[in-house]
Write a protein that holds these residues in place. Structure first.
Motif, PDB file in Angstrom:
ATOM      1  N   PRO A   1       6.508 -35.091 -49.674  1.00  0.00           N
ATOM      2  CA  PRO A   1       6.773 -33.717 -50.077  1.00  0.00           C
ATOM      3  C   PRO A   1       7.518 -33.580 -51.403  1.00  0.00           C
ATOM      4  O   PRO A   1       7.216 -32.687 -52.199  1.00  0.00           O
TER       5      PRO A   1
ATOM      6  N   VAL B   1      -0.851 -35.937 -54.930  1.00  0.00           N
ATOM      7  CA  VAL B   1       0.405 -36.684 -55.079  1.00  0.00           C
ATOM      8  C   VAL B   1       1.169 -36.702 -53.749  1.00  0.00           C
ATOM      9  O   VAL B   1       1.774 -37.708 -53.386  1.00  0.00           O
ATOM     10  N   GLY B   2       1.124 -35.594 -53.013  1.00  0.00           N
ATOM     11  CA  GLY B   2       1.819 -35.519 -51.735  1.00  0.00           C
ATOM     12  C   GLY B   2       1.292 -36.499 -50.710  1.00  0.00           C
ATOM     13  O   GLY B   2       2.046 -37.014 -49.886  1.00  0.00           O
ATOM     14  N   LEU B   3      -0.008 -36.760 -50.749  1.00  0.00           N
ATOM     15  CA  LEU B   3      -0.578 -37.740 -49.823  1.00  0.00           C
ATOM     16  C   LEU B   3      -0.031 -39.137 -50.081  1.00  0.00           C
ATOM     17  O   LEU B   3       0.079 -39.950 -49.176  1.00  0.00           O
ATOM     18  N   ARG B   4       0.317 -39.410 -51.324  1.00  0.00           N
ATOM     19  CA  ARG B   4       0.801 -40.750 -51.681  1.00  0.00           C
ATOM     20  C   ARG B   4       2.326 -40.849 -51.645  1.00  0.00           C
ATOM     21  O   ARG B   4       2.882 -41.822 -51.180  1.00  0.00           O
TER      22      ARG B   4
ATOM     23  N   ALA C   1       5.123 -34.182 -54.155  1.00  0.00           N
ATOM     24  CA  ALA C   1       4.172 -33.074 -54.244  1.00  0.00           C
ATOM     25  C   ALA C   1       4.783 -31.876 -54.954  1.00  0.00           C
ATOM     26  O   ALA C   1       4.157 -31.263 -55.823  1.00  0.00           O
ATOM     27  N   ILE C   2       6.006 -31.535 -54.610  1.00  0.00           N
ATOM     28  CA  ILE C   2       6.671 -30.390 -55.234  1.00  0.00           C
ATOM     29  C   ILE C   2       6.907 -30.655 -56.710  1.00  0.00           C
ATOM     30  O   ILE C   2       6.636 -29.798 -57.565  1.00  0.00           O
TER      31      ILE C   2
ATOM     32  N   ALA D   1      -0.846 -31.397 -56.531  1.00  0.00           N
ATOM     33  CA  ALA D   1       0.274 -31.535 -55.595  1.00  0.00           C
ATOM     34  C   ALA D   1      -0.185 -32.135 -54.266  1.00  0.00           C
ATOM     35  O   ALA D   1       0.514 -32.966 -53.684  1.00  0.00           O
ATOM     36  N   VAL D   2      -1.355 -31.743 -53.796  1.00  0.00           N
ATOM     37  CA  VAL D   2      -1.881 -32.316 -52.555  1.00  0.00           C
ATOM     38  C   VAL D   2      -2.149 -33.804 -52.734  1.00  0.00           C
ATOM     39  O   VAL D   2      -1.778 -34.629 -51.892  1.00  0.00           O
TER      40      VAL D   2
ATOM     41  N   ALA E   1       5.312 -32.831 -58.747  1.00  0.00           N
ATOM     42  CA  ALA E   1       4.047 -32.882 -59.471  1.00  0.00           C
ATOM     43  C   ALA E   1       3.422 -31.493 -59.583  1.00  0.00           C
ATOM     44  O   ALA E   1       2.858 -31.142 -60.631  1.00  0.00           O
ATOM     45  N   GLY E   2       3.523 -30.705 -58.529  1.00  0.00           N
ATOM     46  CA  GLY E   2       2.964 -29.352 -58.560  1.00  0.00           C
ATOM     47  C   GLY E   2       3.645 -28.472 -59.595  1.00  0.00           C
ATOM     48  O   GLY E   2       2.986 -27.741 -60.340  1.00  0.00           O
TER      49      GLY E   2
END
Length: 106
Positions: A88, A82-85, A91-92, A79-80, A94-95
């Motif tokens: 939010p 994916v969230g960088l790219r 990230a949620i 999630a971190v 993918a997490g």
């Protein structure tokens, strides 16, 4: 157990408190332009709050009695990344997908 009167007094006091907190920003500052330095600091509130909500659920989850699980850590790391790219929402998404997939496989 507390009595009905104590319960309703506490409920009203907490409701008044949360109203006053919200009103202090919306009612008193809602129609004004905020200074640039304050807007700069408010921009980072979400960045600080989101990890503070997630990290305890990943490292010390109540569902497992406080024991860290590999699927939760894997999902958090993904999630971190994916969230960088993608931000939010990415990230949620993918997490969640990684957590359920890892729990099913492990």
């Amino acid at each position: 157990m507390i009595g009905a009167g104590e319960f309703w007094s506490l409920t009203l006091a907490l409701g008044l408190g949360t109203f006053l907190i919200r009103f202090s920003f919306l009612g008193l500052l809602g129609g004004r332009q905020l200074p640039g330095w304050l807007l700069l600091h408010l921009k980072y509130v979400g960045v600080a709050v989101f990890p503070a909500l997630i990290v305890p659920a990943v490292l010390w989850p109540a569902a497992t009695g406080g024991e860290t699980e590999a699927p939760r850590v894997i999902a958090a790391l993904l999630a971190v990344a994916v969230g960088l790219r993608f931000g939010p929402v990415g990230a949620i998404t993918a997490g969640l997908a990684a957590l359920y997939t890892a729990q099913a496989l492990l």
